[in-house]
Design an enzyme around this catalytic site. Structure first.
Site, PDB file in Angstrom:
ATOM      1  NE  ARG A  88      -4.598   0.419   1.715  1.00 53.74           N
ATOM      2  CZ  ARG A  88      -5.472  -0.531   1.852  1.00 53.74           C
ATOM      3  NH1 ARG A  88      -5.182  -1.762   1.612  1.00 53.74           N
ATOM      4  NH2 ARG A  88      -6.676  -0.250   2.238  1.00 53.74           N
ATOM      5  NE  ARG A 127     -16.888  -1.508   0.839  1.00 57.22           N
ATOM      6  CZ  ARG A 127     -15.604  -1.411   0.501  1.00 57.22           C
ATOM      7  NH1 ARG A 127     -15.142  -2.037  -0.558  1.00 57.22           N
ATOM      8  NH2 ARG A 127     -14.802  -0.645   1.194  1.00 57.22           N
ATOM      9  NE  ARG A 161     -14.241  -2.113   5.157  1.00 52.68           N
ATOM     10  CZ  ARG A 161     -13.250  -2.129   4.266  1.00 52.68           C
ATOM     11  NH1 ARG A 161     -13.247  -3.049   3.299  1.00 52.68           N
ATOM     12  NH2 ARG A 161     -12.286  -1.253   4.313  1.00 52.68           N
TER      13      ARG A 161
HETATM   14  P1  AMP Z   1      -9.031  -2.571   3.001  1.00 54.49           P
HETATM   15  O1  AMP Z   1      -9.922  -3.659   3.493  1.00 54.49           O
HETATM   16  O2  AMP Z   1      -7.962  -3.048   2.054  1.00 54.49           O
HETATM   17  O3  AMP Z   1      -9.773  -1.373   2.478  1.00 54.49           O
HETATM   18  O4  AMP Z   1      -8.217  -2.053   4.307  1.00 54.49           O
HETATM   19  C1  AMP Z   1      -8.877  -1.462   5.396  1.00 54.49           C
HETATM   20  C2  AMP Z   1      -7.870  -0.749   6.300  1.00 54.49           C
HETATM   21  O5  AMP Z   1      -6.909  -1.703   6.781  1.00 54.49           O
HETATM   22  C3  AMP Z   1      -7.044   0.332   5.618  1.00 54.49           C
HETATM   23  O6  AMP Z   1      -7.726   1.577   5.548  1.00 54.49           O
HETATM   24  C4  AMP Z   1      -5.829   0.384   6.549  1.00 54.49           C
HETATM   25  O7  AMP Z   1      -6.137   1.058   7.766  1.00 54.49           O
HETATM   26  C5  AMP Z   1      -5.620  -1.079   6.880  1.00 54.49           C
HETATM   27  N1  AMP Z   1      -4.738  -1.739   5.893  1.00 54.49           N
HETATM   28  C6  AMP Z   1      -5.055  -2.732   5.009  1.00 54.49           C
HETATM   29  N2  AMP Z   1      -3.989  -3.089   4.261  1.00 54.49           N
HETATM   30  C7  AMP Z   1      -2.964  -2.305   4.681  1.00 54.49           C
HETATM   31  C8  AMP Z   1      -1.595  -2.162   4.296  1.00 54.49           C
HETATM   32  N3  AMP Z   1      -1.056  -2.900   3.308  1.00 54.49           N
HETATM   33  N4  AMP Z   1      -0.838  -1.243   4.957  1.00 54.49           N
HETATM   34  C9  AMP Z   1      -1.334  -0.497   5.950  1.00 54.49           C
HETATM   35  N5  AMP Z   1      -2.629  -0.548   6.350  1.00 54.49           N
HETATM   36  C10 AMP Z   1      -3.440  -1.446   5.732  1.00 54.49           C
END
Ligand code: AMP
Length: 219
Positions: A88, A127, A161
């Site tokens: 990320r 969503r 969420r």
């Molecule tokens: P997502 O489900 O991919 O939208 O992730 C939800 C949240 O998890 C993000 O907004 C971050 O706070 C955290 N997160 C997920 N993947 C990462 C990553 N690779 N690096 C840092 N934080 C992450």
């Protein structure tokens, strides 16, 4: 195949990843899902991640990279994987390169899902995700469940969420632009990026993605 999926929050990464992983017979590894599982199990890692996630900020690299590395070391991921939400930022992309090099393997493609920003906000606000399985994703308008609040696939409860509120979405988009977009340039320099439009029906986007991956594999 070893694939990284990139795209802004709301691009449909989770939805597409589930189908693509199935089609390609590789595990779908989503760091957001791993964090959410840790939170619901009350682990120390979950406690560390929670405040960052609720604020729409990235969880620190020292926590995230170790967690991703542990998951990728599991036996089902030896022959390939589809990464969703990791890397990320460029630091994580560099860490991933080191991990892969240590294993003597390479990424095959970075699939970039492109979607306009106003569409992203609409998609995220509507969503709803299943509590039993985060790959079961619905949308109040675009993909409503047959019964309100109930997952069509497994009967689980659908919920919004915590980080899908409009205010947090804006922060997440900003984080995406500043931290995640440079990853696309990083991988473009390695000739790995394939960009497709993420607009339209879910099945059409999957077909487009499969075609793009096939072409990149041949090329
Ligand atoms: P997502 O489900 O991919 O939208 O992730 C939800 C949240 O998890 C993000 O907004 C971050 O706070 C955290 N997160 C997920 N993947 C990462 C990553 N690779 N690096 C840092 N934080 C992450």
């Amino acid at each position: 195949m070893r694939i990284v999926l990139v795209g802004p929050p709301g691009a449909g990464k989770g939805t597409q990843a589930a189908y693509l992983a199935q089609n390609l017979s590789i595990p779908h590894i989503a760091t957001g899902d791993l964090f959410r599982a840790n939170i619901s199990q009350g682990t120390d890692l979950g406690k560390q991640a929670r405040a960052y996630m609720d604020a729409g900020q990235l969880v620190p690299d020292e926590v995230t990279i170790g967690m991703a590395k542990d998951r990728m070391a599991q036996s089902d991921a030896v022959g390939g994987f589809l990464l969703d939400g990791f890397p990320r930022n460029v630091g994580q992309a560099e860490a991933l390169d080191v991990m892969l090099k240590d294993e003597g393997v390479k990424l095959d493609a970075v699939l970039d899902l492109e979607v306009p920003e106003d569409e992203v906000v609409k998609r995220i606000a509507g969503r709803r995700v299943c509590r039993n399985n985060s790959a079961h994703v619905f949308h109040l308008t675009y993909n409503p469940p047959k019964t309100e609040g109930v997952c069509d696939a497994c009967g689980g409860e659908l919920y919004q969420r915590d980080d899908d509120s409009e205010e947090t979405v804006r922060t997440r988009l900003e984080v995406y632009h500043t931290q995640a977009e440079p990853i696309i340039d990083y991988y473009r320099a390695q000739g790995l990026v394939v960009t497709i439009s993420a607009l339209g029906k879910v099945a059409d986007v999957t077909a487009r993605a499969m075609e793009a991956l096939k072409t990149s594999d041949e090329g």
